[in-house]
Design a protein around this motif. Structure first.
Motif, PDB file in Angstrom:
ATOM      1  N   TRP A 116       4.177  -4.282  -7.894  1.00  0.00           N
ATOM      2  CA  TRP A 116       5.266  -3.304  -8.080  1.00  0.00           C
ATOM      3  C   TRP A 116       4.978  -2.957  -6.583  1.00  0.00           C
ATOM      4  O   TRP A 116       5.754  -2.775  -5.699  1.00  0.00           O
ATOM      5  CB  TRP A 116       6.034  -2.434  -8.786  1.00  0.00           C
ATOM      6  CG  TRP A 116       6.914  -3.369  -9.843  1.00  0.00           C
ATOM      7  CD1 TRP A 116       7.718  -3.257 -11.026  1.00  0.00           C
ATOM      8  CD2 TRP A 116       8.184  -3.937  -9.097  1.00  0.00           C
ATOM      9  NE1 TRP A 116       8.030  -4.108 -11.532  1.00  0.00           N
ATOM     10  CE2 TRP A 116       9.191  -4.066 -10.391  1.00  0.00           C
ATOM     11  CE3 TRP A 116       9.314  -3.171  -8.054  1.00  0.00           C
ATOM     12  CZ2 TRP A 116      10.200  -4.775 -10.329  1.00  0.00           C
ATOM     13  CZ3 TRP A 116      10.553  -4.422  -8.196  1.00  0.00           C
ATOM     14  CH2 TRP A 116      11.066  -4.577  -9.290  1.00  0.00           C
ATOM     15  N   LYS A 117       4.080  -2.624  -6.455  1.00  0.00           N
ATOM     16  CA  LYS A 117       2.723  -1.625  -5.324  1.00  0.00           C
ATOM     17  C   LYS A 117       3.149  -2.772  -4.198  1.00  0.00           C
ATOM     18  O   LYS A 117       3.210  -2.511  -2.861  1.00  0.00           O
ATOM     19  CB  LYS A 117       1.277  -1.285  -5.595  1.00  0.00           C
ATOM     20  CG  LYS A 117       1.198   0.325  -6.380  1.00  0.00           C
ATOM     21  CD  LYS A 117       0.360   0.236  -7.122  1.00  0.00           C
ATOM     22  CE  LYS A 117       0.021   1.567  -7.684  1.00  0.00           C
ATOM     23  NZ  LYS A 117      -1.249   2.009  -7.193  1.00  0.00           N
ATOM     24  N   LEU A 118       2.731  -4.027  -4.909  1.00  0.00           N
ATOM     25  CA  LEU A 118       2.632  -4.955  -3.589  1.00  0.00           C
ATOM     26  C   LEU A 118       4.076  -5.045  -2.901  1.00  0.00           C
ATOM     27  O   LEU A 118       4.191  -5.192  -1.893  1.00  0.00           O
ATOM     28  CB  LEU A 118       2.069  -6.100  -4.130  1.00  0.00           C
ATOM     29  CG  LEU A 118       0.575  -5.581  -4.032  1.00  0.00           C
ATOM     30  CD1 LEU A 118      -0.440  -7.161  -5.025  1.00  0.00           C
ATOM     31  CD2 LEU A 118      -0.584  -5.907  -2.988  1.00  0.00           C
ATOM     32  N   LYS A 119       4.894  -6.096  -4.144  1.00  0.00           N
ATOM     33  CA  LYS A 119       6.093  -5.710  -3.702  1.00  0.00           C
ATOM     34  C   LYS A 119       6.577  -4.697  -2.592  1.00  0.00           C
ATOM     35  O   LYS A 119       7.292  -5.169  -1.316  1.00  0.00           O
ATOM     36  CB  LYS A 119       7.183  -6.297  -4.750  1.00  0.00           C
ATOM     37  CG  LYS A 119       7.209  -7.059  -5.459  1.00  0.00           C
ATOM     38  CD  LYS A 119       7.944  -7.157  -6.672  1.00  0.00           C
ATOM     39  CE  LYS A 119       7.831  -8.497  -7.852  1.00  0.00           C
ATOM     40  NZ  LYS A 119       8.334  -8.822  -9.177  1.00  0.00           N
ATOM     41  N   TRP A 120       6.513  -3.211  -2.992  1.00  0.00           N
ATOM     42  CA  TRP A 120       6.101  -2.578  -1.957  1.00  0.00           C
ATOM     43  C   TRP A 120       6.985  -2.738  -0.925  1.00  0.00           C
ATOM     44  O   TRP A 120       7.091  -2.304   0.248  1.00  0.00           O
ATOM     45  CB  TRP A 120       6.513  -0.870  -2.640  1.00  0.00           C
ATOM     46  CG  TRP A 120       6.773  -0.587  -1.596  1.00  0.00           C
ATOM     47  CD1 TRP A 120       5.689   0.728  -0.899  1.00  0.00           C
ATOM     48  CD2 TRP A 120       7.936   0.589  -1.060  1.00  0.00           C
ATOM     49  NE1 TRP A 120       6.310   1.939  -0.632  1.00  0.00           N
ATOM     50  CE2 TRP A 120       7.179   2.105  -0.215  1.00  0.00           C
ATOM     51  CE3 TRP A 120       9.803   0.634  -2.116  1.00  0.00           C
ATOM     52  CZ2 TRP A 120       8.542   2.645  -0.311  1.00  0.00           C
ATOM     53  CZ3 TRP A 120      10.640   1.575  -1.063  1.00  0.00           C
ATOM     54  CH2 TRP A 120       9.764   2.444  -0.671  1.00  0.00           C
ATOM     55  N   LEU A 121       5.245  -2.314  -0.719  1.00  0.00           N
ATOM     56  CA  LEU A 121       4.623  -2.694   1.100  1.00  0.00           C
ATOM     57  C   LEU A 121       5.046  -4.086   1.388  1.00  0.00           C
ATOM     58  O   LEU A 121       5.259  -4.450   2.489  1.00  0.00           O
ATOM     59  CB  LEU A 121       3.061  -2.743   0.317  1.00  0.00           C
ATOM     60  CG  LEU A 121       2.374  -1.893   0.203  1.00  0.00           C
ATOM     61  CD1 LEU A 121       0.762  -2.215  -0.293  1.00  0.00           C
ATOM     62  CD2 LEU A 121       2.902  -0.476   1.037  1.00  0.00           C
ATOM     63  N   PHE A 122       5.627  -5.036   0.755  1.00  0.00           N
ATOM     64  CA  PHE A 122       5.573  -6.613   1.262  1.00  0.00           C
ATOM     65  C   PHE A 122       6.688  -5.875   2.413  1.00  0.00           C
ATOM     66  O   PHE A 122       7.527  -6.299   2.962  1.00  0.00           O
ATOM     67  CB  PHE A 122       5.926  -7.311  -0.051  1.00  0.00           C
ATOM     68  CG  PHE A 122       6.518  -8.631   0.539  1.00  0.00           C
ATOM     69  CD1 PHE A 122       5.698  -9.799   1.583  1.00  0.00           C
ATOM     70  CD2 PHE A 122       7.883  -9.050   1.198  1.00  0.00           C
ATOM     71  CE1 PHE A 122       6.309 -10.872   1.682  1.00  0.00           C
ATOM     72  CE2 PHE A 122       8.277 -10.160   1.119  1.00  0.00           C
ATOM     73  CZ  PHE A 122       7.761 -10.800   2.400  1.00  0.00           C
ATOM     74  N   GLY A 123       7.941  -5.551   0.670  1.00  0.00           N
ATOM     75  CA  GLY A 123       9.304  -5.149   1.036  1.00  0.00           C
ATOM     76  C   GLY A 123       9.453  -3.903   2.303  1.00  0.00           C
ATOM     77  O   GLY A 123      10.217  -3.611   3.428  1.00  0.00           O
ATOM     78  N   GLN A 124       8.162  -2.794   2.897  1.00  0.00           N
ATOM     79  CA  GLN A 124       8.031  -2.011   3.914  1.00  0.00           C
ATOM     80  C   GLN A 124       7.528  -2.693   5.338  1.00  0.00           C
ATOM     81  O   GLN A 124       8.249  -2.448   6.241  1.00  0.00           O
ATOM     82  CB  GLN A 124       7.232  -0.628   3.547  1.00  0.00           C
ATOM     83  CG  GLN A 124       6.798   0.363   4.258  1.00  0.00           C
ATOM     84  CD  GLN A 124       5.991   0.758   3.868  1.00  0.00           C
ATOM     85  OE1 GLN A 124       6.031   1.264   2.867  1.00  0.00           O
ATOM     86  NE2 GLN A 124       5.355   1.851   4.466  1.00  0.00           N
ATOM     87  N   GLY A 125       6.947  -3.839   4.703  1.00  0.00           N
ATOM     88  CA  GLY A 125       6.235  -4.897   5.941  1.00  0.00           C
ATOM     89  C   GLY A 125       8.333  -5.448   6.865  1.00  0.00           C
ATOM     90  O   GLY A 125       8.529  -5.369   8.259  1.00  0.00           O
TER      91      GLY A 125
END
Length: 236
Positions: A116-125
């Motif tokens: 979920w951390k990686l998904k959040w960072l992906f979405g933030q980008g």
């Protein structure tokens, strides 16, 4: 320069500077752990990078406040491409700070699992790219300046590709290719920005003021700060 033309030229006020200082202070507070761990003898590259970010946040927020204030007061402004970039930097600064506040209060990353951390960072980008292009297209500027948005888009697509590679189990590929892709995209951003700036200066009948050129310097800092950081790390 007559009185009417002088009124059209943006003048930075104390309110604008205070807004920039406030945003820079919030950024420092959000990254206090990073600053606490900095050691001048061992982390010169990181210290310079963080200092560059503080300047970017200060200048971007100050510029955005200046033009929002003039728009709110109904003041006619000779809005130039450098002003356009200064506003874009300010808008992106606000977006990043809002994302940080969401991380603090709504989506605490420390409590999320790795996926979920990686998904959040992906979405933030993805959000960063969306804000960049929506703002860039809505604010008035000569269309050739839209080209200068492409390299920053590539930079963040490269970072998103890294998160996607990690999520898909191809971490080694992402870690290998992402820095090399950035070494292509970041210099491209600087070259394209100043190429368009030179073309613009030679083809426009309008006089470009000091804030136009200063806005381009701030826009250069966005890519230049990251590029210098990567070069220093590569040779450290």
């Amino acid at each position: 320069m007559d009185h009417t033309e002088r009124k059209r030229q943006p003048q930075v006020s104390l309110v604008d500077l205070l807004a920039g200082m406030l945003v820079a202070a919030i950024w420092c507070a959000a990254n206090q752990k990073s600053f606490a761990n900095l050691d001048l003898s061992q982390n010169l590259a990181n210290m310079l990078f963080q200092f560059g970010l503080i300047l970017i946040y200060f200048f971007g927020a100050t510029g955005l406040c200046l033009f929002v204030r003039r728009w709110y007061l109904g003041m006619v402004t000779d809005f130039q491409p450098g002003h356009w970039w200064l506003c874009l930097v300010g808008i992106l600064v606000v977006y990043v700070l809002l994302a940080v506040l969401v991380e603090w209060n709504v989506v605490p990353l420390n409590e999320l699992d790795r996926t979920w951390k990686l998904k959040w960072l992906f979405g933030q980008g993805a959000g960063y790219i969306g804000v960049l292009w929506i703002s860039g297209l809505l604010l008035p500027v000569r269309r050739a300046w839209w080209l200068t948005l492409i390299p920053q888009t590539l930079v963040h697509l490269g970072t998103m590709a890294l998160w996607a590679a990690v999520l898909a189990g191809y971490t080694s590929y992402g870690v290998y290719y992402q820095p090399r892709f950035q070494f292509f995209s970041l210099p491209l951003a600087l070259v394209l920005l100043w190429s368009v700036a030179i073309w613009d200066a030679r083809t426009t009948p309008d006089r470009r003021d000091w804030l136009h050129w200063f806005g381009l310097v701030v826009a250069s800092m966005v890519s230049g700060n990251e590029l210098i950081n990567r070069i220093l790390h590569a040779f450290s």
